[in-house]
Design an enzyme around this catalytic site. Structure first.
Site, PDB file in Angstrom:
ATOM      1  N   TYR A 215       0.786  -1.240   0.000  1.00 45.61           N
ATOM      2  CA  TYR A 215       0.000   0.000   0.000  1.00 45.61           C
ATOM      3  C   TYR A 215       0.817   1.289   0.000  1.00 45.61           C
ATOM      4  CZ  TYR A 215      -4.063  -2.934   0.853  1.00 45.61           C
ATOM      5  OH  TYR A 215      -5.054  -3.879   0.728  1.00 45.61           O
ATOM      6  N   ILE A 216       2.026   1.255   0.527  1.00 47.86           N
ATOM      7  CA  ILE A 216       2.832   2.476   0.612  1.00 47.86           C
ATOM      8  C   ILE A 216       3.708   2.606  -0.629  1.00 47.86           C
ATOM      9  CG2 ILE A 216       4.648   3.651   1.905  1.00 47.86           C
ATOM     10  CD1 ILE A 216       3.631   2.180   4.416  1.00 47.86           C
TER      11      ILE A 216
END
Length: 806
Positions: A761-762
């Protein structure tokens, strides 16, 4: 030792007395008589003298033309040959060229040679006994250099100091490495995911091999010139070789095209079932019973869970018995109908025995198994896509077994059937060789679809889901997908303000459908909730997302504390309590806008606890609306955006440039922790956590003792020892600080999975840019798996002069 007075004159009126054994000790000096004139010397002797002088001149001439050709002569030692030589002899055999050593030795030897050759007896002077002293150029240079002895001493002193400095610097570097290694060990104890553990095993193995190499004596050879031979290049094993494909520097393919050519060897199937030995029996109702191979294999599956809580669950046992009876013969079904009468203990004991045998394998046996697996990787673990070798992620098809499921899955206990070649669809290039199925079998289907990225596909028997063999996350195809995902999230950053204004206005819409959509989007944006799909609770675990929330999953409070430790209450509080993905509980209390709070009350009116909260909304409808707001926008993009922006904001807030590396890493992990909490990435506390913390506490206690001892030693130290004691004290203080940081980090993240958000997600460029800016080694925050997967992000960020900002 007897001393015979043998006098050799040097022609200057002085003679030196030596002992006959050739010792250099001077006994006394005596005055010589004047040398006889030519008129007094017989003619024959005079001819000999002239002849000797000519030889001497010739030697001088040769010495002047080439200084290396002449070397001082040395008198032959008669003792060597075991016979005494006549002192007065002038035979040429008495001379032997002296081996050239250092200049000092040359000078000394020349003097000795001169003195030996000029010895003269006390009796009549014989011309044959006169051996003139001859100096080589080397000797003359030595005499000229004699006054510069102080300069040489100064040079030696400087050289000695330089070596000491180098040795000290080398020692400091070694100490620095040792500290880094110790910090690495401390950090390694806190690895939070399996990727970290796998990477750590590889590191330990590498360090072990390096240590073994160091323990071996050096085998490097030198050539004739004294130069070392160049070290041999380390050849990588074939299975370690994967093409470093810088695809991000190439032109993009047309939309929808994933590859032009694709070649692979297909899947690796599970090994065939090995029957139980004749002495191991299944019992039913206390009596031994011989089972068919298919029935016996499934009996082994149940024996494997006897010690697990699954065997006590009614749903598990019911489902298992139902599926097991399907493979039984008619005779077996007639006899076996009650699971409680089945006795699997002998099979369980045999399985445990086999596990112990595997544990007790010799090094050679383990090595053989390892080599077999490596050979499989060479065949099935590599695919060639557009001419580039790429790793395959999961080329082994899962063996048959019992489905366990997460949480209270309704299908737990059902049998996962053995997958055969006839169940598998192959996808490869048209112009490449089709993978060969095992002998006697054929593929279900062969496709040449370059719009998909999977290599093989089949449908599993329990949930009816499609399973795929894909390329490794480090591959070009996966990397392109990640890059597009993060770029879409960056585009959302530019439009998020307008989107928020839009859904805020929709809170008051006259259409209930629009109000529900706006409220759901508010939660997805603020809480990073997943969308949630509609599921049949009889077919799948009862896990929900935002769109599938039910009335029973939320509670409303006009005012309440968000946390037990809070002193003040907040208005318009919503409490969420439901099972999210992987049956992980999501519990959260948040204060929401007044309009959102009112809408929730409206949505709940007249509904039962099991009714849908957003009954006029589903995931497909929501995603269609999002795509109308921005091309490529989905619920998952919101989640990616919020995770990335949260990390960047937290890093700006928490990072102190003056901190050491360990403190900076703690700041990074705390920022990452906020992302994991936002995304509800939890994990169960590991079984060995308490033991691990106890060990860490003991290390801190021992280190405190060392610091105290070092402090006492520093106070009592004087002179040069004080500097050394100060360095030791500072080093131990730094080690203690790092241990305390590690303890804090470990405790804070015991129930938080940092790796999931970091991997999925990052935006990885945020992390790479942070490491670059604050001089933190990337290996401290990215495992080997991360570095391979995000090779594109590392290259893009490090090759740019501008600081990357999400």
């Amino acid at each position: 030792m007897s001393v015979v007075s043998n006098h050799h004159s040097n022609g200057n009126g002085n003679s030196t007395v030596y002992d006959t054994n050739g010792n250099d000790e001077i006994k006394k000096e005596v005055k010589d008589e004047p040398m006889a004139s030519d008129s007094e010397v017989p003619f024959g002797e005079l001819m000999k003298r002239d002849k000797k002088e000519k030889k001497q001149k010739k030697r001088k001439a040769e010495s002047g033309s080439d200084e290396d050709d002449y070397k001082p002569e040395k008198r032959k030692s008669s003792a060597k040959n075991g016979k005494k030589k006549d002192v007065g002899s002038d035979s040429e055999d008495d001379y032997k060229p002296e081996k050239k050593k250092s200049k000092k030795n040359n000078k000394k030897k020349a003097q000795e040679s001169s003195e030996d050759d000029d010895e003269e007896s006390e009796g009549d002077v014989s011309e044959e006994d006169v051996k003139p002293q001859i100096h080589s150029d080397d000797e003359l240079e030595e005499e000229d250099e004699a006054p510069t002895t102080d300069d040489e001493e100064e040079q030696k002193r400087k050289e000695k100091e330089r070596r000491k400095k180098e040795k000290r610097e080398k020692k400091e570097r070694k100490e620095k490495k040792r500290l880094e290694k110790e910090n690495r060990k401390i950090k390694e104890e806190d690895d939070e995911d399996s990727d970290d553990e796998d990477d750590e095993k590889a590191k330990k193995k590498k360090r072990k091999s390096k240590g073994a190499e160091k323990s071996k004596p050096s085998t490097s050879k030198k050539d004739a010139g004294g130069k070392k031979e160049p070290p041999k290049k380390k050849v990588k094993k074939e299975e370690d070789i994967e093409d470093i494909w810088e695809w991000w520097k190439e032109e993009k393919k047309p939309a929808g095209v994933k590859w032009n050519s694709l070649q692979h060897c297909g899947p690796l199937f599970a090994p065939p079932y090995i029957p139980l030995p004749s002495h191991v029996h299944f019992k039913y109702g206390g009596e031994k019973m011989k089972l068919t191979l298919e029935t016996e294999e499934i009996a082994q599956f149940y024996a494997g869970v006897l010690d697990h809580e699954y065997s006590t669950k009614e749903a598990f046992n019911k489902n298992f018995m139902k599926d097991w009876r399907k493979v039984m013969t008619v005779e077996e079904r007639e006899r076996i109908h009650d699971l409680k009468k089945c006795d699997f203990r002998a099979i369980d004991a045999y399985q445990k025995e086999q596990r112990e045998i595997r544990k007790a394998m010799t090094k050679e046996e383990k090595l053989k198994i390892k080599e077999e697996k490596e050979a499989e990787v060479k065949i099935y673990g590599i695919a060639i896509i557009d001419g580039h070798r790429q790793k395959v992620a999961n080329f082994r098809i899962e063996p048959p077994g019992v489905f366990r499921g997460r949480g209270g899955h309704p299908k737990m206990g059902l049998i996962k059937k053995r997958i055969m070649p006839e169940d598998v669809i192959i996808n490869c290039g048209k112009d490449t060789e089709i993978p060969k199925p095992p002998p006697g079998h054929k593929w279900k289907e062969v496709r040449h679809d370059n719009t998909v990225t999977w290599l093989c596909s089949w449908t599993e028997s329990v949930l009816g889901q499609n399973k795929y063999i894909m390329l490794n996350p480090s591959s070009k195809i996966k990397g392109e997908k990640d890059f597009e995902k993060y770029e879409t999230a960056r585009r959302l950053k530019k439009k998020i303000g307008g989107i928020r204004e839009r859904y805020t206005d929709d809170f008051k819409s006259k259409e209930m459908r629009v109000r529900q959509r706006a409220t759901a989007l508010y939660f997805i944006d603020k809480l990073a909730l997943r969308a949630g799909n509609e599921k049949d609770v009889d077919e799948a675990a009862d896990t929900v997302g935002c769109c599938s929330l039910r009335v029973e999953h939320i509670k409303l409070f006009d005012s309440a504390k968000l946390n037990e430790d809070d002193k003040k209450e907040k208005e318009f509080v919503v409490e969420f309590d439901f099972l999210g993905k992987d049956s992980i509980r999501y519990f959260n209390r948040v204060s929401v806008e007044k309009r959102v709070y009112k809408n929730l009350k409206i949505f709940m009116e007249g509904k039962a606890p099991s009714d849908d909260l957003f009954d006029r909304l589903d995931t497909a409808t929501l995603n269609d609306h999002l795509r109308s707001l921005m091309d490529g926008l989905t619920v998952k993009v919101f989640r990616t955006y919020n995770a990335s922006i949260t990390l960047q904001e937290q890093l700006i807030k928490l990072t102190n440039p003056k901190d050491n590396v360990a403190a900076k890493i703690l700041s990074y992990n705390r920022a990452n922790r906020q992302v994991a909490i936002l995304c509800n990435h939890q994990r169960a506390v590991s079984k060995g956590f308490d033991e691990s913390m106890q060990k860490l506490e003991q290390k801190i206690k021992d280190k405190k003792k060392e610091v105290k001892e070092a402090e006492a030693a520093l106070k009592s130290a004087r002179g040069a020892e004080k500097e050394k004691a100060q360095k030791k004290y500072d080093r131990l203080k730094e080690q203690l600080k790092k241990l305390k940081i590690s303890r804090t980090d470990k405790d804070e993240n015991k129930q938080i999975a940092l790796g999931t958000s970091k991997l999925n997600y990052i935006d990885p460029r945020i992390t790479v840019a942070w490491c670059k800016k604050f001089e933190v080694p990337l290996e401290k925050v990215f495992t080997k798996t991360h570095r391979e997967k995000f090779r594109w992000a590392i290259d893009m960020t490090n090759s740019s002069d501008e600081e990357y900002v999400f």
